[in-house]
Design an enzyme around this catalytic site. Sequence first.
Site, PDB file in Angstrom:
ATOM      1  N   HIS A   1      -2.288 -15.793  -0.310  1.00 21.34           N
ATOM      2  CA  HIS A   1      -2.863 -16.121   0.900  1.00 21.34           C
ATOM      3  C   HIS A   1      -4.190 -16.259   1.729  1.00 21.34           C
ATOM      4  CE1 HIS A   1      -1.908 -12.107   2.214  1.00 21.34           C
ATOM      5  NE2 HIS A   1      -1.063 -11.805   1.772  1.00 21.34           N
TER       6      HIS A   1
ATOM      7  N   HIS B   1       8.575  -1.911   2.211  1.00 19.49           N
ATOM      8  CA  HIS B   1       7.817  -3.278   2.499  1.00 19.49           C
ATOM      9  C   HIS B   1       8.570  -4.884   2.401  1.00 19.49           C
ATOM     10  CE1 HIS B   1       5.465  -5.741   4.239  1.00 19.49           C
ATOM     11  NE2 HIS B   1       4.322  -6.102   2.620  1.00 19.49           N
TER      12      HIS B   1
ATOM     13  N   GLU C   1       7.548  -7.899   1.769  1.00 16.48           N
ATOM     14  CA  GLU C   1       6.242  -8.899   2.268  1.00 16.48           C
ATOM     15  C   GLU C   1       7.208  -9.286   0.900  1.00 16.48           C
ATOM     16  OE1 GLU C   1       2.819  -8.332   2.919  1.00 16.48           O
ATOM     17  OE2 GLU C   1       2.284 -11.083   2.698  1.00 16.48           O
TER      18      GLU C   1
ATOM     19  N   ASP D   1       6.055 -10.297  -2.229  1.00 15.61           N
ATOM     20  CA  ASP D   1       5.296 -10.075  -3.236  1.00 15.61           C
ATOM     21  C   ASP D   1       6.165  -8.733  -3.982  1.00 15.61           C
ATOM     22  OD1 ASP D   1       4.140  -9.157  -0.564  1.00 15.61           O
ATOM     23  OD2 ASP D   1       2.291  -8.623  -2.383  1.00 15.61           O
TER      24      ASP D   1
ATOM     25  N   HIS E   1       1.410  -3.057   6.862  1.00 15.33           N
ATOM     26  CA  HIS E   1       0.497  -3.969   7.699  1.00 15.33           C
ATOM     27  C   HIS E   1       1.398  -5.028   8.815  1.00 15.33           C
ATOM     28  CE1 HIS E   1       0.225  -7.250   4.618  1.00 15.33           C
ATOM     29  NE2 HIS E   1       0.959  -6.361   4.076  1.00 15.33           N
TER      30      HIS E   1
ATOM     31  N   ASP F   1       1.804  -0.744   0.796  1.00 17.00           N
ATOM     32  CA  ASP F   1       0.659  -1.299   0.056  1.00 17.00           C
ATOM     33  C   ASP F   1      -1.312  -0.908   0.517  1.00 17.00           C
ATOM     34  OD1 ASP F   1       0.938  -4.253  -0.071  1.00 17.00           O
ATOM     35  OD2 ASP F   1       1.248  -5.080   1.488  1.00 17.00           O
TER      36      ASP F   1
ATOM     37  N   TYR G   1      -9.013  -5.092  -0.880  1.00 22.15           N
ATOM     38  CA  TYR G   1      -7.862  -4.768  -0.234  1.00 22.15           C
ATOM     39  C   TYR G   1      -8.172  -4.463   1.450  1.00 22.15           C
ATOM     40  CZ  TYR G   1      -3.290  -4.573  -0.423  1.00 22.15           C
ATOM     41  OH  TYR G   1      -1.783  -4.521  -0.037  1.00 22.15           O
TER      42      TYR G   1
ATOM     43  N   HIS H   1       0.459  -2.211  -5.072  1.00 26.38           N
ATOM     44  CA  HIS H   1      -0.801  -3.459  -6.002  1.00 26.38           C
ATOM     45  C   HIS H   1      -2.064  -2.103  -6.844  1.00 26.38           C
ATOM     46  CE1 HIS H   1       0.659  -6.791  -4.083  1.00 26.38           C
ATOM     47  NE2 HIS H   1      -0.024  -6.022  -3.091  1.00 26.38           N
TER      48      HIS H   1
HETATM   49 FE1  FEO Z   1       2.489  -7.075   2.676  1.00 23.02          FE
HETATM   50 FE2  FEO Z   1       1.962  -6.721  -1.251  1.00 23.02          FE
HETATM   51  O1  FEO Z   1       2.539  -6.981   0.502  1.00 23.02           O
END
Ligand code: FEO
Length: 398
Positions: free
Chosen positions: A24, A78, A80, A82, A145, A164, A192, A225
């Site tokens: 993104h 989380h 989100e 992903d 976040h 994250d 990041y 990640h």
């Molecule tokens: Fe905020 Fe890795 O997603």
Amino acid sequence: MNPVEIKKDIYWVGVLDWHIRDFHGYSTPKGTTYNAYLAMDEKIALFDTVKKPFLKEFVASLSRIIDPKRIDYLIVNHVEMDHSGAVPEMIELIQPEKVFCSPMGKKALIQHYHREDWPFEVVETGKTLSLGRKSVSFLETRMLHWPDSMMSYIPEEKLLLSSDGFGQHWATSQRFDDEVDAGELMKHAAKYYANILMLFSPLVRKLLAKVAELGIEIDMIAPDHGLIWRSDPGSIIEAYGRWSRQESTRKALVIYDTMWQATESMAYAISEGLKAEGIDFKLFNLRLNHRSDVMTEVLDAGALVLGSPTLNNGMMPTMADLLCYMKGLRPTGKIGAAFGSYGWSGEAVKQITEAMTEMNMQVEEGVRVQYAPRKEDLDKCFELGRQIGRAMNAAQSA
Ligand code: FEO
């Protein structure tokens, strides 16, 4: 990739995304990973899932340890996509006894997947879940976040599953910090932070203070990640402290676009002025550098000197893109100045100056040159570089 045991009976069960190049708007030239973790105990808990296209691979990986149907608890740190993209299918497959998430996590899961019937168990900071020999303590990290974000801590292993936080977009066959180049790892972690977390720096400082106050001992940090911080988790905690304070170094960035090299020649002259004051500088032509790489350098830069020719009564689109992105990420404590060549109207320098003022930078008066700069114009640019250098030196010694 096969699961990797990171602590006794706790496994990394993530997937590698070697091919993603744009997350993104954040450039990911070395891909990323979507990390999930499985704790095997009297109760079996899965922490997070993966991006939906990797569902099949994820299930295959889990199946190398257990039949996924045996998983008792799904913990969603989380929402989100992903990390939660595979949640609907995993709930269908696992039929978990409970789905643990933060209060905002429940709301966000329902808003994403429209399933109020899932067996939600809302947990807040301090709530503990026993798995048998091990337990999980939840720590809400609202707006780090997303509103739903939380971390899970397994005290018996001094293991922080940090969602994250402390992550990096870097696909590697290695799983631990001590298996890769430490400098490259920290660069990915800085990128990041700069592109995902910089705007939340005050909350990062609060979180670090809270962790210290609670006396949480951390032996390993496993983010959602990239690599797991096994051998030196203190190094990334220390870096987050520094980045969240947005400490500046003696580094200035000269960032510009150019049409016929007039603005570029101004950039070179400004750089020489910076050097004359002993300031390290880096040049970024926005046609050649991605906004997210520029923002990584902004993280610890003391000054930003932004240049654009005037195009159609405004700045170049690349500069508008960067300023829009930068404004959202809220860098603080920067010295700024604008420069640029123009033909007949010349609004770009004024517009950039206004944008930097809106970002609360200490803005020095910029330089504007009609068409191609003469020697005296480049002397003015050199002097602007020196002026910024002197302001940086003053700020460093204050
Ligand atoms: Fe905020 Fe890795 O997603």
